[in-house]
Design a protein around this motif. Structure first.
Motif, PDB file in Angstrom:
ATOM      1  N   LYS A 159       0.825  -1.205   0.000  1.00 13.76           N
ATOM      2  CA  LYS A 159       0.000   0.000   0.000  1.00 13.76           C
ATOM      3  C   LYS A 159       0.864   1.262   0.000  1.00 13.76           C
ATOM      4  N   PHE A 160       0.491   2.194  -0.852  1.00 15.29           N
ATOM      5  CA  PHE A 160       1.135   3.509  -0.904  1.00 15.29           C
ATOM      6  C   PHE A 160       0.068   4.588  -0.878  1.00 15.29           C
ATOM      7  N   GLY A 161       0.490   5.827  -0.641  1.00 17.46           N
ATOM      8  CA  GLY A 161      -0.436   6.950  -0.605  1.00 17.46           C
ATOM      9  C   GLY A 161      -0.470   7.698  -1.937  1.00 17.46           C
ATOM     10  N   ASP A 162      -0.568   9.003  -1.856  1.00 25.14           N
ATOM     11  CA  ASP A 162      -0.692   9.853  -3.039  1.00 25.14           C
ATOM     12  C   ASP A 162       0.682  10.314  -3.553  1.00 25.14           C
ATOM     13  N   HIS A 163       0.702  10.736  -4.815  1.00 25.86           N
ATOM     14  CA  HIS A 163       1.856  11.443  -5.400  1.00 25.86           C
ATOM     15  C   HIS A 163       3.168  10.675  -5.241  1.00 25.86           C
ATOM     16  N   ILE A 164       3.164   9.388  -5.506  1.00 24.76           N
ATOM     17  CA  ILE A 164       4.423   8.640  -5.438  1.00 24.76           C
ATOM     18  C   ILE A 164       5.276   9.010  -6.651  1.00 24.76           C
ATOM     19  N   ILE A 179      -1.011  -0.881  -4.522  1.00 22.76           N
ATOM     20  CA  ILE A 179      -2.230  -0.068  -4.502  1.00 22.76           C
ATOM     21  C   ILE A 179      -1.875   1.320  -3.971  1.00 22.76           C
ATOM     22  N   ALA A 180      -2.250   2.351  -4.720  1.00 22.94           N
ATOM     23  CA  ALA A 180      -1.852   3.714  -4.359  1.00 22.94           C
ATOM     24  C   ALA A 180      -2.995   4.695  -4.573  1.00 22.94           C
ATOM     25  N   GLY A 181      -2.761   5.917  -4.141  1.00 23.30           N
ATOM     26  CA  GLY A 181      -3.760   6.976  -4.261  1.00 23.30           C
ATOM     27  C   GLY A 181      -3.680   7.698  -5.595  1.00 23.30           C
ATOM     28  N   ILE A 182      -3.755   9.026  -5.548  1.00 27.83           N
ATOM     29  CA  ILE A 182      -3.759   9.793  -6.794  1.00 27.83           C
ATOM     30  C   ILE A 182      -2.338  10.071  -7.290  1.00 27.83           C
ATOM     31  N   ASN A 183      -2.230  10.259  -8.597  1.00 30.28           N
ATOM     32  CA  ASN A 183      -1.015  10.796  -9.228  1.00 30.28           C
ATOM     33  C   ASN A 183       0.206   9.895  -9.068  1.00 30.28           C
ATOM     34  N   PHE A 184      -0.006   8.573  -9.125  1.00 31.25           N
ATOM     35  CA  PHE A 184       1.115   7.636  -9.000  1.00 31.25           C
ATOM     36  C   PHE A 184       2.081   7.811 -10.167  1.00 31.25           C
ATOM     37  N   GLY A 185       3.381   7.890  -9.859  1.00 33.69           N
ATOM     38  CA  GLY A 185       4.394   7.997 -10.911  1.00 33.69           C
ATOM     39  C   GLY A 185       4.635   9.416 -11.382  1.00 33.69           C
ATOM     40  N   GLU A 196      -2.178  15.805  13.940  1.00 36.70           N
ATOM     41  CA  GLU A 196      -2.300  15.831  12.483  1.00 36.70           C
ATOM     42  C   GLU A 196      -0.934  15.676  11.821  1.00 36.70           C
ATOM     43  N   LEU A 197       0.062  16.337  12.401  1.00 37.66           N
ATOM     44  CA  LEU A 197       1.435  16.196  11.891  1.00 37.66           C
ATOM     45  C   LEU A 197       1.882  14.745  11.977  1.00 37.66           C
ATOM     46  N   ALA A 198       1.598  14.106  13.119  1.00 38.01           N
ATOM     47  CA  ALA A 198       1.991  12.703  13.314  1.00 38.01           C
ATOM     48  C   ALA A 198       1.374  11.826  12.236  1.00 38.01           C
ATOM     49  N   LYS A 199       0.105  12.072  11.932  1.00 38.61           N
ATOM     50  CA  LYS A 199      -0.608  11.250  10.940  1.00 38.61           C
ATOM     51  C   LYS A 199      -0.042  11.419   9.535  1.00 38.61           C
ATOM     52  N   SER A 200       0.588  12.574   9.277  1.00 44.45           N
ATOM     53  CA  SER A 200       1.081  12.862   7.926  1.00 44.45           C
ATOM     54  C   SER A 200       2.493  12.341   7.686  1.00 44.45           C
ATOM     55  N   CYS A 201       3.118  11.834   8.723  1.00 42.91           N
ATOM     56  CA  CYS A 201       4.525  11.427   8.618  1.00 42.91           C
ATOM     57  C   CYS A 201       4.658  10.175   7.741  1.00 42.91           C
ATOM     58  N   PHE A 202       5.426  10.274   6.664  1.00 41.11           N
ATOM     59  CA  PHE A 202       5.621   9.176   5.699  1.00 41.11           C
ATOM     60  C   PHE A 202       4.305   8.665   5.131  1.00 41.11           C
ATOM     61  N   ILE A 203       3.286   9.539   5.084  1.00 46.57           N
ATOM     62  CA  ILE A 203       1.931   9.078   4.729  1.00 46.57           C
ATOM     63  C   ILE A 203       1.843   8.487   3.322  1.00 46.57           C
ATOM     64  N   ASP A 204       2.651   8.969   2.372  1.00 48.08           N
ATOM     65  CA  ASP A 204       2.524   8.464   1.001  1.00 48.08           C
ATOM     66  C   ASP A 204       3.307   7.177   0.770  1.00 48.08           C
TER      67      ASP A 204
END
Lengths: 172, 172
Positions: free
Chosen positions: A19-24, A66-72, B42-50
């Motif tokens: 799992k990944f997030g957005d904008h990788i 599996i990732a969010g928006i704007n992968f790559g 909120e900062l904690a939740k965003s850490c390495f989030i992607d």
């Protein structure tokens, strides 16, 4: 890169979720310092090497990103989808792909699918099956079924031929 | 940011290892779109989030980040060490730190240590104990002991005061 992978490739996969997030960014997928690498095994080892040093070791054949928006997003490099494919990933599912990554993935024959719901539903290490031809995505733990946005048939043809070079060769 | 964390902070930690590679960019630590966040949770939740969406959820108090060279490169932002600290990480050990990240970490009171051997020895999820005062680093599974490069005493004073603002306040 025509000889890099098999002449044709499977369109169905069963494995676990990474799992990944957005904008990788492509520089996260494969750092610029590895762009002189052309060996398949070396490329595989460099995939996500800085942010997820265990990825290359532990990603199994048929696993799914599996990732969010704007992968790559970020700088255009065919090495990015090549490294993902070399690492054994069967298919990447994201809410959206950066435009150039999208084209590069088809060009080198890495299956990718778009879905808005799938990325929110699945978690790290969930078991999953994906049929790239029908777009069917199934959670093997939950039994839940999704369908990705359909891919145009000629794009499917490129993927199943193993990329644009093979596709063009086959057409002649 | 003086009230962001406690007035003083522990100098010993015991937890598990989160492993990273080289050149971890501040934009990977906390993506630019979260730079308007000033709430600690909120900062904690965003850490390495992607790149590691499970990090914030699963990092436990006292866990340790271990990385290669040039940790915290890219654009300067105090949010980067703040987010790591808010996520519960006790200390970051790297082969080297980007210069500005190094200063920012001390400024906000995030303990960081340098070692050439530790990053090569430890793997993801290894159990580890770290004494920031003595620089002693111990693998709890292997029993193996290391010492980080020593930190100048006044820099230790800044860390144990919980950052530069508190340190200056205490001096008055």
């Amino acid at each position: 890169m025509g000889e890099f992978f098999e002449e044709s490739q499977p369109m169905g996969f069963e494995g676990k979720v990474w799992k990944f997030g957005d904008h990788i960014d492509t520089d996260v997928i494969i750092p610029a310092r590895f762009l002189n690498v052309s060996d398949k095994d070396e490329l595989a080892k460099s995939c996500f090497i800085d942010t997820r040093p265990d990825f290359a070791k532990e990603a199994g054949a048929g696993d799914v990103i599996i990732a969010g928006i704007n992968f790559g997003c970020g700088s255009s490099r065919e090495h990015a989808p090549l490294a993902i494919k070399a690492a054994g990933i069967g298919v990447v599912i994201a809410k959206s792909f950066a435009r150039i990554f999208y084209r590069n993935a088809f060009n080198i024959g890495l299956p990718i699918l778009e879905s808005d719901e799938v990325p929110d539903f699945f978690s790290e290490e969930d078991r999953i099956s994906v049929d790239v031809t029908t777009g069917e995505i199934k959670g093997l733990d939950s039994g839940k079924q999704f369908f990705a946005k359909p891919i145009p048939p000629f794009m499917q043809g490129i993927i199943s031929a193993g990329g644009l070079v093979n596709y063009t060769k086959n057409k002649q």
